[in-house]
Design a protein around this motif. Sequence first.
Motif, PDB file in Angstrom:
ATOM      1  N   PRO A  40       0.806  -1.229   0.000  1.00 22.48           N
ATOM      2  CA  PRO A  40       0.000   0.000   0.000  1.00 22.48           C
ATOM      3  C   PRO A  40       0.832   1.269   0.000  1.00 22.48           C
ATOM      4  CG  PRO A  40      -0.287  -1.244   2.063  1.00 22.48           C
ATOM      5  CD  PRO A  40       0.474  -2.114   1.128  1.00 22.48           C
ATOM      6  N   SER A  41       2.020   1.250   0.610  1.00 22.66           N
ATOM      7  CA  SER A  41       2.818   2.488   0.599  1.00 22.66           C
ATOM      8  C   SER A  41       3.296   2.790  -0.823  1.00 22.66           C
ATOM      9  CB  SER A  41       3.990   2.415   1.577  1.00 22.66           C
ATOM     10  OG  SER A  41       4.939   1.501   1.126  1.00 22.66           O
ATOM     11  N   ASN A  42       3.551   1.754  -1.627  1.00 24.40           N
ATOM     12  CA  ASN A  42       3.917   1.992  -3.031  1.00 24.40           C
ATOM     13  C   ASN A  42       2.788   2.671  -3.791  1.00 24.40           C
ATOM     14  OD1 ASN A  42       6.505   0.925  -3.105  1.00 24.40           O
ATOM     15  ND2 ASN A  42       5.746  -1.162  -3.341  1.00 24.40           N
ATOM     16  N   LEU A  43       1.571   2.475  -3.312  1.00 27.63           N
ATOM     17  CA  LEU A  43       0.416   3.048  -3.998  1.00 27.63           C
ATOM     18  C   LEU A  43      -0.004   4.382  -3.379  1.00 27.63           C
ATOM     19  CD1 LEU A  43      -1.638  -0.244  -4.351  1.00 27.63           C
ATOM     20  CD2 LEU A  43      -0.218   0.851  -6.086  1.00 27.63           C
ATOM     21  N   GLY A  44       0.762   4.837  -2.407  1.00 25.25           N
ATOM     22  CA  GLY A  44       0.486   6.137  -1.808  1.00 25.25           C
ATOM     23  C   GLY A  44      -0.713   6.136  -0.876  1.00 25.25           C
ATOM     24  N   ILE A  83      -2.821   2.461   6.065  1.00 29.12           N
ATOM     25  CA  ILE A  83      -1.900   1.327   5.935  1.00 29.12           C
ATOM     26  C   ILE A  83      -1.793   0.589   7.269  1.00 29.12           C
ATOM     27  CG2 ILE A  83       0.519   0.666   5.557  1.00 29.12           C
ATOM     28  CD1 ILE A  83       0.733   2.948   3.536  1.00 29.12           C
ATOM     29  N   LEU A  84      -1.667   1.351   8.328  1.00 32.04           N
ATOM     30  CA  LEU A  84      -1.537   0.723   9.650  1.00 32.04           C
ATOM     31  C   LEU A  84      -2.803  -0.061  10.005  1.00 32.04           C
ATOM     32  CD1 LEU A  84       0.273   3.598  11.607  1.00 32.04           C
ATOM     33  CD2 LEU A  84       1.266   1.573  10.533  1.00 32.04           C
ATOM     34  N   ARG A  85      -3.948   0.503   9.631  1.00 35.19           N
ATOM     35  CA  ARG A  85      -5.218  -0.179   9.915  1.00 35.19           C
ATOM     36  C   ARG A  85      -5.302  -1.481   9.137  1.00 35.19           C
ATOM     37  NH1 ARG A  85      -9.699  -1.350   8.015  1.00 35.19           N
ATOM     38  NH2 ARG A  85      -9.258  -0.471   5.952  1.00 35.19           N
TER      39      ARG A  85
END
Lengths: 590, 270, 264
Positions: free
Chosen positions: A112-116, A122-124
Motif C-alpha cells: 500500500p505504501s507503493n500506492l500512496g 496502511i496501519l489499519r
Amino acid sequence: MDENKILSLQDVIFTYEGEVVALQNLSLTARRGEFVVVLGANGAGKSTLCYLLSGIAPHIYGGRRRGIVSVAGIDPWDEPLYVTSQVCGTLMQDPEVQLFMPTIRTELAFGPSNLGVPREEILRRSKAALSLVRMDGLEERNPRDLSGGQKQRAALASVLTMQPRVLVLDEPTSQLDPAGRWEVGEAIERLKRSGDLTIVMTTHETEEILHLADQVIVLERGETALMGTPAEVFSQTARLEQAGVKTPALILFQSRVFSGRTTGKNAGERKITLTVDEVAQRVESAVQAGELKVRQTIPASPIPHPAEGNSGTEKNGHTILLEARGISVQYPGPPAVTALKDVSMQVSQGEIVGIVGQNGSGKSTLVKCFVGLLRPSKGEVFFNGESIRKIPVGEMSRRVGLVLQNPDYQLFTASCLDEVRFGLRNVGVAEEEIQPRAEQALRRVGLSEVADLFPFRLSFGDRRKLAVAATLALEPQVLILDEPTTAQDHRGRYQLADLAKRFHDEQGGTVLMITHDVDLIAHYANRLIVLYNGQVLLDGPTAEVFTQVEKLRRSFVVPPVATQLAIKLAPLGVPPDIMTLDQLYAVLGS
Amino acid sequence: MRAPVFRYTHLGTPIHRLHPLVKFLYVMLTLVLVMYPIRITDIPILLIWLGFSAVLWLIARIELRRFTTLMKILVGTFIFLLLIQGFTYRGGHTPLITFGHLRLWEADLGVITREGVVFGLVLCVRILVATSSLPLFVMTTPTSGIMTAMGKLRIPQTATFMFVSALSFTTLLFEMWGSIVDAQKLRAFDIDSMNVIKRAFKAYIPILTPLILLLFRKANDFQIAMETKGFGAPIKPTEIEVLTARPADYAWLAFIIAVFVTCTVLKFGG
Amino acid sequence: MSQQTEKVSSRKTTGRIGGASIAWVTLFGALIGVTALIPIFPYVGGGGYVPLATPFAAIAPLLLGPIGGIVAAIIGGVIGMFIAPAAYPLQLVDVIIGAASPAILVALMIKNKSLWMINAPLFIVIGILGWLVPFYFPGARGGFGKVPEPLYFILAALYWIPSTIIAVTPLGTRLMPEWIVSKKRTQRYAGIFLVILAAMLVWWIPWTRPYWYLYNFSSELGVATHLAYSWWVVALSAITAVITIPIIEALERSGLPKIEGSIW
C-alpha cells in the motif's frame, strides 16, 4: 451482466515466448466470494492461469494471448502491474522470495505504501491482515526468523493489505510441512469465511481444499479436463486419474466400495463435507445391512521385508548397517538449539525405514549424522560396526548416499552424464570405469535419453532422478531420500521411492526416507520412526506405529486414511493395522 | 562460510534508541579522524576516540566476545604492521632486535627498531579505531532504522529498496551456500579440506554455478512479488517510518561533535 | 472486444536497471555482499585476504550488463560493509575501491569500442595519482619517505600503461569485446581473462593507495609491494576468469531470459 461476476475468462489461448502453448480454449467464470480450485498435473497450465489473472503474463513472462480475460472489470494484459495488483493479489509457492523487508510491519506496509495509501490506513489494514492470519503481536519480527507456515501467512497478509478483490494462490502450501500447511489452510479458510474475496487456488492437495471449494477446474495439458462443483468433478475418479489428479482417498474408497455412489449425497450438491467418521458410519450401516462383509485377515502386505543378513553385528538375524548410539547434536546459537537428544537406533541391512516428524524434530540432523556431514556433540555413529567419526564425508558417500530435497543445490555441470561422472571422479574411480558406471546409473533412473542435456533444463522430477543417479553411481549400501515426494504431482510423487525400492529389491540396498507423506510410508516402508523434539517418539513396524494415533498427533502426523478407517471399523472386526486402501478393499468385500 | 558476527541485536539501550543519523555521523567522523596524517605523538588523540567508542560499546551492552572477534579478525593486520614498521620505520634508530644489516634506501631491513614497533602500535590503534565504529552502528541499528535514515538522506527509494531487500536476502544466501557445500560434500567434493590455491582455482565452480542459477531462478519470483505489490508505480510512496529526533539525540550529537573537535584541536592546534 | 484479437507482448516489467531486472541486480548484489565473508586469496601487503566479493564484483557487468553489474557491485559493497563491518575500516571508501571500481573498470573494458576515449585518460589519471599518492602527496608532510626514482614510476606504470595500451589498440577496442562473446571456447577464455586482467591491473592502484596511507607504508614496502603484486593481479584475474566461464556457460544453457548488455 451479472454484477457479482468478478472474474471471467472466455476462450483463452496463451502461448509463451518460445512458442510453448500453455493454455487452450479456457473459459471460467467466478462470482464474488467464490472459491475456485484449479487442479492438474505439473505442466497442466495452473500457474499460467494464475499469471494471466494477475497480469504477471505478459508483464513478467511475455507471450501471446487470444480470448477475453476480465478481473474485477479490468484486463490485466492492458494494465500495468501496479493497477492490476489493486484488484488481484498473488501469493506464490515459495515464501522465501516473497518476504524481503526487515520486519513484518514494513513487509505489510510495502504494497500500500507503493500506492500512496495514507499512513493511518496502511496501519489499519496491516493490523487487520495480521489478525486475520493470526499473527498479531509479531509486527517487529524479522520475517527470516519465522517458521515456514508463519512466513507464508505473513506473505499472505502482505498481499491482503493491498485489499484485492480477487486472490490468486499458486500452490501456497506445497513447500510447507504438515503444521505449516494446516496453519496456512486455516488462514485461507478464515479468509473464505470472512467475506467477499474471490479466491482462485491451485494445488495438488485435494483433501485439504475439498470442503472450501465452490468450483473445481481440472486442467490437462492446458485444456479443461473437468469443471464443476466438487461433487461433480470428484465423482469422475477415472478421469481425474487420467489427468494426473489425486482423488481424495475417502472419495476413492467410497466409489470403489459402494460402486460409484460416491458421496452418499446428491451429485448436484456444491460441497463435499466428508469425514472419516461419516464414511466409517456408512460402512457400518452397509455391513449391518449385509451389503458388505468383513474378512478378518489382513491381505498380503505390499511392504518389503528386510533381506537376510550374513555377517557382522546382527539384530534378529540381520546385519546392522547403521547405528546411532546416544547421539546428541546442538547447534550453536544464540540461542543454542538442541536438535537431537540422546538418540539411539539401529538400521539393519535390507530395511526400508520411514522417518517422520515435524520440521525441527531432528530428521535432517539425524541423517546428516549418518553421512558424516554433522558430527554429534555426544555419542557415536557406526557403519557396519565401525565408528564413522574419523571417516571423511567423501569416503562415507561410498557407503551411505544421501539425496537432498532440492537437486538444484548440486547440479552444476554441462550435461547429466558429467553430473554423474563428477562424484565418481571425486571418489577416485578409475577413469575407464567412470563412463560405464555413469551410463549405467543414468539407465537405472531412466535418463539415458537425456544424458547430454543440461541438467537445469530438465523437469524438477527428472532433476531429482539425476541426483539419485549421481548418488547411486557411487554404489552406496544405504540410500537416504530427503522428502522424495516434495513438489511432485500425483503422478510423479512415487518416482523416487520406486527407484529406492528397486535399489532395495535388486541390489539388496537399505533405504531411509524422510517424509511427511504417510501414504508413501504406508506403501514402501517396513519400519517407521517418528521423531519429536529431537527424540525418538515411536519406532517399530509401520502398521503398528500408525495405530498409535494419540502419540502421532503430538508430532502432527496423521495416519493414512485407510488406517484411520480401519481403526474406526475395528469393532466390526476390521484389523486396525491396515495401511493402504487396497488392503481395506480386500478386507471389505460385498 | 561464517555467518555474520556483527548482527543487529534487539536491546533497548540509549545507543539502540539513538537516531540512526547521529550514529551515522559518528561513523563518518571516525573515518575523518583516522585519515588525519599520523605521528607517534598522536596516540592520545586515537586513545580518546577509542575510549569514546569503548564507552559507546559498553552503553550499547555489546557482548565482550564481539570485541574479541574483532581483535581476532585484525590480528593478521596487527602482526603485519608491527613487523613492517619495526623493520622499515624511517624514524627508527634504537635497535630492538638486530638480525644483521641490509640497507635499502632509507631503511635497514636487518634491524627491528623500538620506534618502529611503537609506531606500529600506534597504527594498530588507528586500525582499531577505524574498525570499531561501523560494527557499533550495525549492531545497534535495525534495518528499518537504516532504511528510514536513507530516506532522510534523500537516497532514492529504489536504491533504498534494493539495499534493504538485498540485506534481507543475505540470510537466505547463507542457507543456500551451506546447503550447496553440503550437497557437494556428499559427492566427495569437500571445499573445507582444500588448500588455498586448489580452493581458489577449483572449489568455487561447483558451488557458485548452482548458486547463481538458483538465485536467478528465484529472482523471477522476487520480481513478481515486488511488482504485484505496486513497486514501480508512478506514485509518491507513503512514508511509514516516522523518525523523530528527541532531545537526547541532540545531546548525543553535541557530545560526539565535541569529542571530535577536541581531538581535532589536539591534533592540529597543539 | 473481439475474441479473435491476438495480443502479443514481451516482458515489460517496470523495474529494470540497464537490461537487467531489479530483482536480478538486487539478488546478485546480495550475493556479492555475502561473499565479502569468504576469503579467497591472501594479499601480501596488509596481513589479510581478498574476499570472493572482489572477483564477483568484477564479473557482475559480464553477467548483468554494464549498468546492472555496477549497481549490483555497489549494493554488494554496501551489504558487505554491513555484514562484515570489521573488513571495511574505510567504510564507503572500501565500498568504492573493493566493490564498485572493479565492476566499473570491467564494464568499461567490455564495451570498449566507443569507450577508449574515456578509458585512456581515466587510466592515465589513475596511474599518475597512484604514482603520487602517498609518497609525493602528502609525502614527507604525512610522514612518508622518499621513493627511488625512476624505479618507482616504472613499477607503478606497469599497472596502468599495459591497460592503457590495450584500451586504445584494436586488441581492446575490437578484439576483446568480440572474444568474450565468441563461440570458440579458447578465444572466449582468453577474452574474459584479458578483460579482467586489464581492468584489475588498473584497479589495483586505487585499491591499494588508501591502505598504504592508512598503514603508513614505507617507501621500501611500496616498491616491494609493486613487485610482489605483479604476479598477484595476474593470479587473481586467472581465478576470476576460471570462476566466470562455467557460470556464463551455465547461464547460456539455462534457458533463463537473456540480459541485454551481458555477455551470455
